[in-house]
Design an enzyme around this catalytic site. Structure first.
Site, mmCIF file in Angstrom:
data_model
loop_
_atom_site.group_PDB
_atom_site.id
_atom_site.type_symbol
_atom_site.label_atom_id
_atom_site.label_comp_id
_atom_site.label_asym_id
_atom_site.label_seq_id
_atom_site.Cartn_x
_atom_site.Cartn_y
_atom_site.Cartn_z
ATOM 1 N N LEU A 39 0.832 -1.222 0.000
ATOM 2 C CA LEU A 39 0.000 0.000 0.000
ATOM 3 C C LEU A 39 0.857 1.259 0.000
ATOM 4 O O LEU A 39 1.871 1.341 0.692
ATOM 5 C CB LEU A 39 -0.895 -0.001 1.248
ATOM 6 C CG LEU A 39 -1.725 1.255 1.534
ATOM 7 C CD1 LEU A 39 -3.083 0.883 2.129
ATOM 8 C CD2 LEU A 39 -1.004 2.230 2.482
ATOM 9 N N ASN A 41 0.440 5.455 0.663
ATOM 10 C CA ASN A 41 -0.459 6.592 0.899
ATOM 11 C C ASN A 41 0.295 7.895 0.729
ATOM 12 O O ASN A 41 0.795 8.132 -0.378
ATOM 13 C CB ASN A 41 -1.343 6.443 2.148
ATOM 14 C CG ASN A 41 -0.656 6.222 3.458
ATOM 15 O OD1 ASN A 41 0.106 5.285 3.612
ATOM 16 N ND2 ASN A 41 -0.928 7.056 4.432
ATOM 17 N N ASP A 42 0.403 8.728 1.719
ATOM 18 C CA ASP A 42 0.843 10.108 1.488
ATOM 19 C C ASP A 42 2.212 10.244 0.812
ATOM 20 O O ASP A 42 3.151 9.545 1.175
ATOM 21 C CB ASP A 42 0.958 10.869 2.818
ATOM 22 C CG ASP A 42 -0.202 10.648 3.744
ATOM 23 O OD1 ASP A 42 -1.206 10.065 3.316
ATOM 24 O OD2 ASP A 42 -0.092 11.060 4.909
ATOM 25 N N GLN A 58 4.548 7.173 2.138
ATOM 26 C CA GLN A 58 4.069 6.254 3.164
ATOM 27 C C GLN A 58 3.855 4.900 2.507
ATOM 28 O O GLN A 58 3.137 4.782 1.508
ATOM 29 C CB GLN A 58 2.728 6.770 3.727
ATOM 30 C CG GLN A 58 2.865 7.974 4.619
ATOM 31 C CD GLN A 58 3.500 7.604 5.951
ATOM 32 O OE1 GLN A 58 2.879 6.995 6.797
ATOM 33 N NE2 GLN A 58 4.759 7.980 6.122
ATOM 34 N N TYR A 101 5.515 7.877 10.281
ATOM 35 C CA TYR A 101 4.405 8.569 9.635
ATOM 36 C C TYR A 101 4.889 9.777 8.830
ATOM 37 O O TYR A 101 6.073 10.088 8.796
ATOM 38 C CB TYR A 101 3.368 8.966 10.696
ATOM 39 C CG TYR A 101 2.355 7.873 10.978
ATOM 40 C CD1 TYR A 101 2.544 6.572 10.526
ATOM 41 C CD2 TYR A 101 1.190 8.145 11.696
ATOM 42 C CE1 TYR A 101 1.604 5.575 10.777
ATOM 43 C CE2 TYR A 101 0.246 7.157 11.958
ATOM 44 C CZ TYR A 101 0.458 5.871 11.493
ATOM 45 O OH TYR A 101 -0.467 4.894 11.746
ATOM 46 N N SER A 102 3.941 10.484 8.233
ATOM 47 C CA SER A 102 4.265 11.488 7.214
ATOM 48 C C SER A 102 5.146 12.622 7.707
ATOM 49 O O SER A 102 5.173 12.944 8.891
ATOM 50 C CB SER A 102 2.979 12.069 6.644
ATOM 51 O OG SER A 102 2.413 11.120 5.776
ATOM 52 N N ARG A 159 0.828 15.267 14.198
ATOM 53 C CA ARG A 159 1.694 14.611 13.211
ATOM 54 C C ARG A 159 1.875 15.394 11.914
ATOM 55 O O ARG A 159 1.240 16.403 11.685
ATOM 56 C CB ARG A 159 1.146 13.217 12.880
ATOM 57 C CG ARG A 159 -0.287 13.185 12.409
ATOM 58 C CD ARG A 159 -0.744 11.750 12.114
ATOM 59 N NE ARG A 159 -2.166 11.677 11.889
ATOM 60 C CZ ARG A 159 -3.056 11.360 12.827
ATOM 61 N NH1 ARG A 159 -2.678 11.061 14.044
ATOM 62 N NH2 ARG A 159 -4.343 11.354 12.534
ATOM 63 N N ASP A 160 2.737 14.835 11.068
ATOM 64 C CA ASP A 160 2.969 15.279 9.687
ATOM 65 C C ASP A 160 3.688 16.633 9.591
ATOM 66 O O ASP A 160 3.185 17.584 8.979
ATOM 67 C CB ASP A 160 1.638 15.328 8.893
ATOM 68 C CG ASP A 160 0.783 14.083 9.099
ATOM 69 O OD1 ASP A 160 1.371 13.018 9.360
ATOM 70 O OD2 ASP A 160 -0.456 14.164 9.006
ATOM 71 N N GLU A 211 -4.917 16.877 9.095
ATOM 72 C CA GLU A 211 -3.705 16.121 8.780
ATOM 73 C C GLU A 211 -2.903 16.829 7.692
ATOM 74 O O GLU A 211 -3.408 17.638 6.929
ATOM 75 C CB GLU A 211 -4.075 14.706 8.302
ATOM 76 C CG GLU A 211 -4.740 13.875 9.390
ATOM 77 C CD GLU A 211 -4.899 12.403 9.024
ATOM 78 O OE1 GLU A 211 -4.597 11.552 9.870
ATOM 79 O OE2 GLU A 211 -5.334 12.112 7.905
#
Ligand code: FRU
Length: 464
Positions: A39, A41-42, A58, A101-102, A159-160, A211
Site C-alpha cells: 500500500l 499513501n501520502d 508512506q 508517519y508522514s 503529526r505530519d 492532517e
C-alpha cells in the site's frame, strides 16, 4: 543484523518476490508513482535536492492495507522516469515502532534532512514524536531520534511536520488535535533546525483532526493547505469521507495572526488527499497528492488481489489567480505525448472512438458554451450542463450499488485536459481552476471514448 536492517530486508524481499505480479496488473500505472508492492499513501519529503527530484512515500510493504509504515523512496531527473531508491525509513525504533508517519524534507549544510512523525501505540494508547533522519548522499538515512514532543493542550493526534526556510529562520507546521478534540495546525520555529520553539496555533475552526499541513506563498498570498477530518457533506461540498483544501490570507508571524478567507476544497474528485508541495530550482510550486482517501472503499479496489493498492497523482504546478489555486500538470509531462491519435473539430455531434489507449491525454478546447458529455471507457462520465452550471463526474460504485457523483460549479467551460493512466484520471478544467482526481477501474479491454461537445479535440497516446 539490526532490527532496522532486518525490516528493510524483509520489505525488499517482498518487492523481489511479488513485485512482478504487481507490475503485470492491467491497472498498474505507466507514469504515476505506485507501490512496488503493498500500500502507498501520502507523498512525503518532496524536494528537489542537488538538481534531482526526490519523493518519499508512506508505504506498507507487507500487505495491501495500512499498518506500521515505512518511507519508500524514488528519485527522478524529469518527473516522468522514477528510479527506485533504497528504503529510507523503517519503523524500527521505540519512537517510531508503529509507523514512520508522514513528514517532509529540507536541505541543510549539504545534508538531506527528513522530519517525520514517530507513531507509537502501547496498549492502544497513542504517542507521537516529531523525529529527524539525515543523509549525506540522499540515499542512506541515519535516524537522530525525537526532536519535538507533543505540547500541552493537544492530544497525541499530532503529526505530519512540514518544514521550510524563510530568510534565516526555519518553520514547521504540524497537524494537531486540541484536547477538546478539534482539528488545528500548530507551528514551531528554529534558528538551527535543532532547537525548536513552539509558536502556538496557526489555525483551527472545524473538524476533529487536520492532517498533513503545508504552508507556502503563491503570488504574495499565504496558503495553508491541509486535510481536515470530520467535515460532513453539505450540498455539493465535502463529498469524500475526508477532504483536502486550503485557507488563503496573510500570516503575521510577529503577532501570530493569520487572517484568511474561507476553506476551499482543492480537488473535486473521488480520490485525493494529503498533498505536499515543494519549490524547485525554477521557482515552481509543485504539488503531488495521494490518489486515495483514508477509510474510503479501499478494500473494494480490484488491485488488492494482485498485492497492491493506491497510487500518487502526477506532479502539478500551482499558481494563484482571482483568489483560487490553479493546478496544472507540470510541463515535463508533455514529453509523454508519443503519438497524436486524433485531432478533430467537434460540432456538438456525438463521436465515438474505440481505440483510446489506457495511457492517454485528451484535450478539448471548447469553442461554444454548450453542454459537454464525455464517457470514458463506458465507466466514468463527465458532464457539463450550461443551465445548472454543474460539472458532474459520475462513476459506478465499487460495491455495485449504483452510481456516485462529485460536482463542481463553473460559469462556462473553456478547456478540459484529461490525463489517463490505466486506473486513474486527472481532469483539469478551465486552465486548472477545477480539478477532478479519481481512480477509474473500467474493464481493461474497454477503450471506448464517447464525446459530445463543441470544440477542438486532441488525443495523444502517452508512452515513456
Ligand atoms: C494521512 C495520514 C497521516 C499519517 C499517515 C500515516 O493519510 O493519516 O496523518 O501521518 O497518513 O500513514
Amino acid at each position: 543484523m539490526s532490527l532496522d536492517q532486518q525490516l528493510k530486508k524483509k520489505a525488499s524481499d517482498q518487492v523481489n518476490e511479488k513485485g512482478s505480479i504487481v507490475k503485470k496488473d492491467p491497472f498498474y500505472p505507466l507514469y504515476h508513482i505506485a507501490p512496488p508492492v503493498g500500500l502507498i499513501n501520502d507523498p512525503n519529503g518532496w524536494i528537489q535536492w542537488n538538481g534531482t527530484y526526490h519523493l518519499f512515500y508512506q508505504w506498507m510493504p507487507f500487505k495491501a492495507g495500512h499498518g506500521a509504515k515505512f518511507w519508500g523512496h524514488v528519485s527522478s531527473e524529469d518527473m516522468i522516469n522514477w528510479k527506485e531508491e533504497p528504503i529510507a525509513l523503517a519503523p524500527s525504533d521505540w519512537f517510531d515502532k508503529d509507523g514512520c508517519y508522514s513528514g517532509s524534507a529540507i536541505s541543510f549544510n549539504e545534508e538531506l534532512l527528513l522530519y517525520y512523525t514517530g507513531n507509537v501505540k502501547n496498549n492502544n494508547i497513542r504517542e507521537a514524536y516529531q523525529c529527524l533522519a539525515v543523509s549525506k548522499d540522499g540515499r542512506n538515512f541515519e535516524k537522530l531520534g525525537v526532536q519535538i514532543e507533543v505540547p500541552g493542550g493537544y492530544t497525541a493526534h499530532f503529526r505530519d511536520p512540514k518544514v521550510w526556510q524563510e530568510h534565516d529562520r526555519y518553520y514547521m507546521v504540524v497537524g494537531a488535535q486540541t484536547e477538546k478534540e478539534e482539528g488545528s495546525v500548530v507551528w514551531f520555529s528554529s534558528e538551527d533546525l535543532k532547537k525548536w520553539q513552539f509558536g502556538g496555533m496557526l489555525a483551527d475552526g472545524f473538524g476533529y483532526m487536520w492532517e498533513c499541513p503545508d504552508f507556502f506563498s503563491l503570488n504574495g498570498t499565504d496558503i495553508l493547505l491541509f486535510s481536515p477530518q470530520g467535515l460532513s457533506a453539505s450540498g455539493i461540498d465535502y463529498r469524500n469521507i475526508h477532504q483536502t483544501g486550503y485557507i488563503a490570507g496573510k500570516w503575521n508571524k510577529g503577532t501570530n495572526q493569520f487572517l484568511h478567507e474561507e476553506f476551499v476544497e482543492l480537488d473535486h474528485g473521488f480520490e485525493f488527499y494529503a498533498p505536499q508541495t515543494t519549490m524547485d530550482d525554477q521557482g515552481r510550486r509543485l504539488l503531488i497528492g495521494w490518489m486515495g482517501v483514508p477509510d474510503q472503499d479501499e478494500q473494494l479496489h480490484p488491485t488488492i488481489e494482485n498485492g497492491w493498492v493506491h497510487q500518487l497523482t502526477i506532479p502539478r504546478e500551482l499558481t494563484y489567480k482571482n483568489g483560487r489555486i490553479l493546478q496544472k500538470p507540470v510541463e515535463e509531462l508533455k514529453q509523454l505525448r508519443k503519438q497524436q491519435k486524433y485531432h478533430l473539430e467537434l460540432n456538438t455531434q456525438k463521436i465515438i472512438m474505440k481505440d483510446i489507449p489506457k495511457a492517454s491525454e485528451i484535450k478539448l478546447d471548447i469553442q461554444a458554451n454548450e453542454n459537454v458529455k464525455i464517457d470514458f471507457f463506458e465507466h466514468l462520465k463527465l458532464h457539463f450542463d450550461t443551465s445548472t452550471h454543474y460539472v458532474q463526474l459520475l462513476r459506478p460504485k465499487l460495491d455495485g450499488t449504483g452510481t456516485e457523483e462529485r460536482v463542481a460549479v463553473a460559469e462556462q467551460l473553456t478547456d478540459i485536459q484529461c490525463l489517463i493512466d490505466h486506473s486513474s484520471i486527472e481532469i483539469f478544467i478551465n486552465d486548472g481552476e477545477i480539478v477532478f482526481t479519481s481512480r477509474i477501474f473500467a474493464e481493461p479491454s474497454n477503450n471506448k471514448l464517447t464525446i459530445q461537445a463543441n470544440g477542438e479535440l486532441t488525443v495523444w497516446e502517452l508512452a515513456k
